[in-house]
Design a protein around this motif. Structure first.
Motif, short mmCIF file in Angstrom:
data_model
loop_
_atom_site.label_atom_id
_atom_site.label_comp_id
_atom_site.label_asym_id
_atom_site.label_seq_id
_atom_site.Cartn_x
_atom_site.Cartn_y
_atom_site.Cartn_z
N ASP A 36 0.80 -1.23 0.00
CA ASP A 36 0.00 0.00 0.00
C ASP A 36 0.83 1.27 0.00
O ASP A 36 0.28 2.37 0.09
CB ASP A 36 -0.99 0.00 1.17
N GLU A 37 2.15 1.14 -0.12
CA GLU A 37 2.98 2.35 -0.09
C GLU A 37 3.44 2.80 -1.47
O GLU A 37 4.00 3.87 -1.61
CB GLU A 37 4.21 2.09 0.78
N ARG A 96 2.64 3.49 -5.66
CA ARG A 96 1.54 3.90 -6.53
C ARG A 96 1.67 3.36 -7.94
O ARG A 96 0.70 3.17 -8.64
CB ARG A 96 1.47 5.43 -6.60
N ARG A 140 13.50 0.59 8.30
CA ARG A 140 13.47 0.66 6.85
C ARG A 140 14.20 1.86 6.28
O ARG A 140 13.79 2.45 5.29
CB ARG A 140 12.02 0.62 6.38
N LEU A 141 15.31 2.23 6.90
CA LEU A 141 16.05 3.39 6.42
C LEU A 141 17.05 3.00 5.36
O LEU A 141 17.72 1.97 5.48
CB LEU A 141 16.79 4.04 7.59
N ILE A 142 17.14 3.83 4.36
CA ILE A 142 18.23 3.68 3.39
C ILE A 142 19.30 4.68 3.81
O ILE A 142 19.07 5.88 3.80
CB ILE A 142 17.77 3.99 1.96
N ASN A 177 14.94 8.29 1.63
CA ASN A 177 13.67 7.58 1.74
C ASN A 177 12.96 7.87 3.06
O ASN A 177 11.90 7.33 3.32
CB ASN A 177 13.86 6.06 1.54
N HIS A 178 13.55 8.77 3.88
CA HIS A 178 12.97 8.97 5.21
C HIS A 178 12.79 10.44 5.55
O HIS A 178 13.54 11.31 5.14
CB HIS A 178 13.83 8.31 6.27
N ALA A 229 13.65 8.51 12.47
CA ALA A 229 13.45 8.65 11.02
C ALA A 229 12.40 7.65 10.57
O ALA A 229 12.36 6.53 11.08
CB ALA A 229 14.76 8.43 10.27
N TRP A 230 11.58 8.06 9.64
CA TRP A 230 10.48 7.22 9.19
C TRP A 230 10.44 7.20 7.67
O TRP A 230 10.55 8.25 7.04
CB TRP A 230 9.15 7.77 9.70
N PRO A 231 10.25 6.02 7.07
CA PRO A 231 10.12 5.98 5.61
C PRO A 231 8.97 6.89 5.19
O PRO A 231 7.86 6.80 5.73
CB PRO A 231 9.79 4.51 5.34
N ARG A 251 7.23 6.99 2.52
CA ARG A 251 6.06 6.33 1.93
C ARG A 251 5.23 5.59 2.97
O ARG A 251 4.04 5.37 2.77
CB ARG A 251 6.40 5.44 0.75
N ARG A 252 5.87 5.23 4.07
CA ARG A 252 5.10 4.61 5.15
C ARG A 252 4.20 5.65 5.81
O ARG A 252 3.04 5.38 6.10
CB ARG A 252 6.07 4.01 6.15
N LEU A 297 2.91 8.16 4.47
CA LEU A 297 1.85 8.58 3.54
C LEU A 297 1.15 7.40 2.87
O LEU A 297 0.54 7.55 1.82
CB LEU A 297 2.45 9.51 2.48
N ARG A 298 1.23 6.21 3.49
CA ARG A 298 0.73 5.03 2.81
C ARG A 298 -0.76 5.08 2.52
O ARG A 298 -1.24 4.49 1.57
CB ARG A 298 1.08 3.76 3.60
N ASN A 299 -1.52 5.80 3.37
CA ASN A 299 -2.97 5.87 3.15
C ASN A 299 -3.38 6.99 2.21
O ASN A 299 -4.57 7.21 2.00
CB ASN A 299 -3.69 6.04 4.49
N ARG A 300 -2.42 7.70 1.68
CA ARG A 300 -2.73 8.83 0.81
C ARG A 300 -2.55 8.42 -0.64
O ARG A 300 -1.49 8.60 -1.24
CB ARG A 300 -1.79 10.00 1.15
N THR A 355 5.23 9.08 -3.98
CA THR A 355 6.53 9.45 -3.41
C THR A 355 7.63 8.95 -4.33
O THR A 355 7.61 7.79 -4.74
CB THR A 355 6.69 8.81 -2.01
#
Lengths: 419, 419
Positions: A184-185, A187, A407-409, B35-36, B57-59, B61-62, B64-67, B72
């Motif tokens: 779901d992340e 598109r 999940r960091l790059i 990515n974060h 730090a947060w991905p 796309r995670r 904004l996964r519901n958007r 991204t």
């Protein structure tokens, strides 16, 4: 002057030996080229975004902070001067020893194809794990970005070479990432269409397990979308992908889980070694002809009851314990303990959520219960309350929320150019 | 076709704008070279071993996964084609926009001495933080290893240049590391003898705070063993150390917390900028002469009530909110909101355990209570339950046990040779 013990390597074997020499009235120097002890059995979870690096590694000097008899040095060993009884580290500095324990571990073996390493990294260090994590996540990112259909497919093809526990565990989590965590992340791509290959040159996966567990593991992986290929060797690896037998497969992410090569301990010691570079250890785990030099863990070829001891954490710990016992006996003027005997506790491997296989010396278990036992056992073996809490929290979080927390790059991809 | 909004940068400003455009019926593309999303206010705690990278730090796309209206892309922007209304990313690919939001942040500024960066890294990204952490920890390791007294002293000298909140917070934790966390782990050195310098060219530390808080902070740091030096500029930086005014100081670890330079947004847009490279934003935060291009956060020079808006997270968020409000009004055909007004909530900085300073628009607070308020506020602003739990656990652990949990040295020191 106190008896000087130098230990090279703070893995399972070396650290155990140091721990068991507590109170033995010797002066210990522990040398490692990293500042941390690493819980390697969970390293694949760092590589696959389930755990953070700090959750499975501990500063060595923190672990040994109450041991005033131990000096920890962050240094790289370049050799051993056997005649002068000195270990040679960076800048030609020398650390004298009365007893030496070499437990310097192993790296991946590419069976004569060392140039494959850049495109198919193995999994031994934290840097290896973050490299693999970066490539895994970047592959999905690049697939989302590209307009080229063939490139997208290649980015969404993941090949793990070698189907021992590490290979199986890796594909298990990669499949979960693609099937459950990521869909779901994105598109523009459907991550569920990712092709995850587990490649084994031998006839079956998990060759060290009973055949019925191999069959169960292969079937479980198949239902989770993993493409299991046995019986064909990988004949080439490049930035573009691999060749499986004669068939080229475009895969931008390739991971090597096929073999290990011991550290250069045999060269340092001028000692005989087996084909994998492991020093042939005697019955007391010492080098033939030199009772004061022990070789332990992945860097040693140890036999017990006529069979070689496997390169797993419990075996390394048992060897560390034995070496300490021998040294203590000698220092106390007691008779040495009987030769090392390996006690095999069993083999464990996870296949992904709610699925694992366990072989306790013939008593086998698979599925959900095996998975929970596997998890509890691993929490138990972690060092310290802090890590147990952190890993338990990460696992619980992932189990309940379906999201992985690491999940960091980070760091640039400097080693290779993809196209 | 839906209105296309392209947002460059997923920092506080960009992410807030995307969040507030929810349901606005536009098609959003969010581009970031990482990515974060990073919680920069706590980055100094990663650099100083208190927090792990994954905790702040947060991905993107995670998040904004519901958007489903947001795509991204992990990509680097190389320019903006203002005439064609396109953002140019890697490989000359072009992303068309109707409205563009540029919130691409800032890097450190070395005031014309860019070559200092290798030896005095700043703190903007996770890689910066792990680089600084590696150097901090390696300095102690090298001090333990060396036999040379002068080298040992240089390894145990840490210089932080710039005494805004980041500089003060860095030396606060470095002092704690040296005084409380590390002493019992080393055998050859006394880490409590480490010399930790906070260097400020201006007359006082924390210049944005009321003078009495600066005085309190300086006094608190002094009692914790920090050598605070004000009124003299650093005139050179090398791998060996720094020159303070005329005085050379041998310091192997130097950290830059002295200034920032905006991203190249002004060049991309051909827009006028201030001396720090920040694009001069109009009253609606758009580029003068182009209503469809917004510039936000550290990459913009924004004025409110006649004064420049500071480069802090709450200011960036307010700007993101404002931009979204303007865009929504335009899309709905409503009148635009009144010009952006910055509402200053206050300044906060920690000085170490049980000590912080807070200035809420003239209402000031210092000491233990300020420290707890600071901590609770920061936990509150983290994204997601998982991070709040993890950071709270790390802080609690450090507070109770006296040990920091993120003390790994990873990656090689490739940038510079020390000697």
């Amino acid at each position: 002057m106190k008896h000087r013990v130098v230990v090279v390597g703070a893995g399972f074997a070396g650290l155990q030996a140091v721990k068991d020499l507590k109170g033995a009235n010797c002066q210990i120097t522990l040398i490692d080229q990293r500042n941390h002890h690493l819980f390697q059995p969970l390293l694949y979870q760092v590589a696959t975004t389930l755990l953070a690096t700090s959750e499975i590694a501990w500063p060595i000097r923190r672990v040994l902070r109450n041991r005033s008899d131990v000096t920890t040095l962050l240094a790289t060993v370049s050799g051993v001067d056997v005649a002068l009884r000195e270990v040679v580290i960076d800048d030609d500095r020398r650390i004298p020893f009365d007893t030496l324990i070499v437990a310097s571990g192993a790296r991946h073996a590419y069976f004569g194809n060392d140039r494959w390493e850049i495109d198919a990294p193995g999994l031994k260090t934290l840097e290896d794990a973050t490299t693999i994590r970066r490539r895994l996540l970047l592959a999905f990112e690049r697939a989302e970005l590209t307009e080229d259909e063939a490139e997208r497919e290649a980015q969404l093809t993941f090949a793990v070479i070698g189907a021992g526990p590490t290979g199986v565990e890796l594909v298990g989590i990669i499949a979960e990432l693609a099937q459950r965590v990521l869909p779901d992340e994105f598109r523009r791509i459907d991550t569920r269409k990712a092709r995850i290959m587990l490649i084994e040159a031998g006839p079956r996966i998990l060759p060290a397990f009973p055949e019925k567990l191999s069959t169960y593991a292969a079937a479980t992986l198949a239902t989770r979308g993993v493409d299991v290929r046995t019986g064909l060797p990988v004949t080439s690896v490049s930035a573009k992908g691999i060749t499986l037998g004669e068939q080229p497969i475009a895969a931008r992410t390739v991971i090597w889980a096929a073999g290990v090569q011991a550290s250069p301990a045999a060269r340092w010691l001028g000692a005989p070694a087996d084909r994998a570079g492991r020093v042939l250890a005697g019955p007391q785990l010492t080098v033939p002809g030199d009772d004061a030099i022990f070789v332990l863990g992945d860097t040693a070829h140890v036999e017990s009851k006529g069979a070689p001891v496997p390169g797993i954490a419990p075996a390394a710990k048992q060897q560390g314990k034995h070496a300490a016992r021998v040294i203590r006996a000698r220092l106390a003027g007691r008779a040495e303990p009987p030769p090392f005997r390996y006690s095999h506790m069993g083999n464990l491997a996870t296949i992904g959520r709610n699925a694992a296989v366990i072989d306790f010396n013939g008593f086998t278990l698979k599925g959900r219960l095996a998975w929970w036992i596997w998890g509890i056992a691993h929490i138990y073996f972690l060092i310290g309350t802090r890590s147990r809490l952190a890993v338990a929290l990460s696992w619980l979080w992932s189990f309940v929320s379906g999201h992985n927390s690491a999940r960091l790059i980070t760091q640039k991809e400097t080693l290779r150019k993809l196209d």
